[in-house]
Design a protein around this motif. Sequence first.
Motif, PDB file in Angstrom:
ATOM      1  N   LEU A   1       1.895 -25.656  77.020  1.00 47.05           N
ATOM      2  CA  LEU A   1       1.892 -24.380  77.744  1.00 47.05           C
ATOM      3  C   LEU A   1       2.321 -23.210  76.858  1.00 47.05           C
ATOM      4  CD1 LEU A   1       3.487 -25.456  81.168  1.00 47.05           C
ATOM      5  CD2 LEU A   1       1.058 -25.139  80.617  1.00 47.05           C
TER       6      LEU A   1
ATOM      7  N   ALA B   1       3.872 -34.315  77.551  1.00 44.03           N
ATOM      8  CA  ALA B   1       3.685 -35.549  78.308  1.00 44.03           C
ATOM      9  C   ALA B   1       2.323 -35.519  78.991  1.00 44.03           C
ATOM     10  CB  ALA B   1       4.798 -35.699  79.344  1.00 44.03           C
ATOM     11  N   LYS B   2       1.847 -34.294  79.250  1.00 38.80           N
ATOM     12  CA  LYS B   2       0.579 -34.145  79.963  1.00 38.80           C
ATOM     13  C   LYS B   2      -0.609 -34.492  79.074  1.00 38.80           C
ATOM     14  CE  LYS B   2      -1.906 -30.802  82.764  1.00 38.80           C
ATOM     15  NZ  LYS B   2      -1.936 -29.365  83.129  1.00 38.80           N
TER      16      LYS B   2
HETATM   17  N1  LIG Z   1       1.774 -28.485  81.461  1.00 37.26           N
HETATM   18  C1  LIG Z   1       2.573 -29.536  81.495  1.00 37.26           C
HETATM   19  N2  LIG Z   1       3.116 -29.938  82.646  1.00 37.26           N
HETATM   20  C2  LIG Z   1       3.948 -31.005  82.646  1.00 37.26           C
HETATM   21  C3  LIG Z   1       4.234 -31.701  81.454  1.00 37.26           C
HETATM   22  N3  LIG Z   1       5.078 -32.715  81.752  1.00 37.26           N
HETATM   23  C4  LIG Z   1       5.311 -32.646  83.084  1.00 37.26           C
HETATM   24  N4  LIG Z   1       4.627 -31.620  83.629  1.00 37.26           N
HETATM   25  C5  LIG Z   1       4.643 -31.224  85.045  1.00 37.26           C
HETATM   26  O1  LIG Z   1       5.974 -30.835  85.411  1.00 37.26           O
HETATM   27  C6  LIG Z   1       6.250 -31.236  86.755  1.00 37.26           C
HETATM   28  C7  LIG Z   1       7.497 -32.081  86.801  1.00 37.26           C
HETATM   29  O2  LIG Z   1       7.260 -33.307  86.145  1.00 37.26           O
HETATM   30  P1  LIG Z   1       8.154 -34.592  86.385  1.00 37.26           P
HETATM   31  O3  LIG Z   1       7.736 -35.585  85.373  1.00 37.26           O
HETATM   32  O4  LIG Z   1       8.139 -34.998  87.790  1.00 37.26           O
HETATM   33  O5  LIG Z   1       9.592 -33.985  86.053  1.00 37.26           O
HETATM   34  P2  LIG Z   1      11.013 -34.721  86.153  1.00 37.26           P
HETATM   35  O6  LIG Z   1      11.817 -34.230  85.013  1.00 37.26           O
HETATM   36  O7  LIG Z   1      10.822 -36.188  86.255  1.00 37.26           O
HETATM   37  O8  LIG Z   1      11.602 -34.147  87.482  1.00 37.26           O
HETATM   38  P3  LIG Z   1      12.805 -34.751  88.392  1.00 37.26           P
HETATM   39  O9  LIG Z   1      12.595 -36.221  88.506  1.00 37.26           O
HETATM   40  O10 LIG Z   1      12.699 -34.025  89.679  1.00 37.26           O
HETATM   41  O11 LIG Z   1      14.073 -34.402  87.699  1.00 37.26           O
HETATM   42  C8  LIG Z   1       5.016 -31.962  87.245  1.00 37.26           C
HETATM   43  O12 LIG Z   1       4.225 -31.057  87.980  1.00 37.26           O
HETATM   44  C9  LIG Z   1       4.291 -32.367  85.964  1.00 37.26           C
HETATM   45  O13 LIG Z   1       2.910 -32.475  86.134  1.00 37.26           O
HETATM   46  C10 LIG Z   1       3.614 -31.246  80.239  1.00 37.26           C
HETATM   47  O14 LIG Z   1       3.800 -31.777  79.134  1.00 37.26           O
HETATM   48  N5  LIG Z   1       2.817 -30.152  80.312  1.00 37.26           N
END
Ligand SMILES: Nc1nc2c(ncn2[C@@H]2O[C@H](COP(=O)(O)OP(=O)(O)OP(=O)(O)O)[C@@H](O)[C@H]2O)c(=O)[nH]1
Length: 334
Positions: free
Chosen positions: A192, A224-225
């Motif tokens: 991003l 991660a995406k």
């Molecule tokens: N653009 C983008 N979005 C991402 C990336 N990694 C995660 N996301 C988005 O960020 C949001 C949160 O991702 P999660 O993996 O659920 O985050 P988390 O840290 O596990 O969140 P909690 O478990 O609530 O603490 C989601 O909508 C994902 O799709 C990335 O590398 N790029």
Amino acid sequence: MLRRSGRPVILAANKADNEARRQAALEFYELGLGEAFPISSLHGTGTGDLLDAVVASFPIIEETPESEAVRIAIVGRPNVGKSSLLNALLQQERAIVSPIPGTTRDALDTPLRWEGQEVVLIDTAGIRRRGRVESGTEKYSVLRAINAIKRSDVALLVLDATTGVTAQDAHVAGYILEEDKSVIVVVNKWDLIEKDAHTMTEFTRRIRSELKFLDYVPVLFISAKTGKRVDQVLPMALKVYQQRFERIGTSELNLIVQEAVVRHAPPSKAGKRLKFFFASQVGIAPPTFVFFVNDERLVHFTYVRYLENCLRERYGFLGTPLRLIFRQRSRREK
Ligand SMILES: Nc1nc2c(ncn2[C@@H]2O[C@H](COP(=O)(O)OP(=O)(O)OP(=O)(O)O)[C@@H](O)[C@H]2O)c(=O)[nH]1
Ligand SMILES: [Mg+2]
């Protein structure tokens, strides 16, 4: 009697004050107790090698009593992408998921095998800031994250590239350090960010200054995406894990201290200068060093930092905290 005790026996030949006597110490082989360590209590010679032998005979205390696996906790604020990183790691073709019965104590533990090494990835819920009014479940998730850090060897501190380092991130970093765990900073959502040739360097500089106690910590920029550089995460975590168990031999360590003192004189107060007598590594995971000095009140934190850097210059200890302990040598021994 000693042999019957079943305990390790190390032979120290004392009063080996000169070369001839050190040679004579070889005769003690006949006792059938292995090599004799010629030492001189009077001159303090040979004690380094003796101590190394003593330490080497200690039983190895398993740091990971529940399994042989390297435990890697994925921690960070809510929504930074921790679960997405876990999924991305699992999607890599070399990461084959193999459930190990009896090791999963938590639904969030994911065991896998990485190039012959058992690994357990521990996903956690995001840690919010302390002091906020927390609902029951949220409080539970914070406790679980802290517990995950406690159970881990290495923590992946996941940051969100779009928000940079926040106070909460520093707070989570504080938890990791309090527990003396090794750490890698993983800047996620790098897809991003609008980038030019300097973005990564600039970002790294900011992270290092805002989390200043983490200047020995590797920083990875991933998505991660899209999967970008996700393949560097586990190799880096395992490298950091290995350096947690690194040992510096006593003679080598004392050489480093001598050189450090020559390069940069220790602090003095009211005409009294800090003096180093002897240093020894007394522990691993995290590497722990004891320095015997003339007066521990003369130890200044900038000099501690400097010594730490001298150790890291030679040994790296990537991503791993070091414990430096200063002990005053009692007058009787002088
Ligand atoms: N653009 C983008 N979005 C991402 C990336 N990694 C995660 N996301 C988005 O960020 C949001 C949160 O991702 P999660 O993996 O659920 O985050 P988390 O840290 O596990 O969140 P909690 O478990 O609530 O603490 C989601 O909508 C994902 O799709 C990335 O590398 N790029
Ligand atoms: Mg999650």
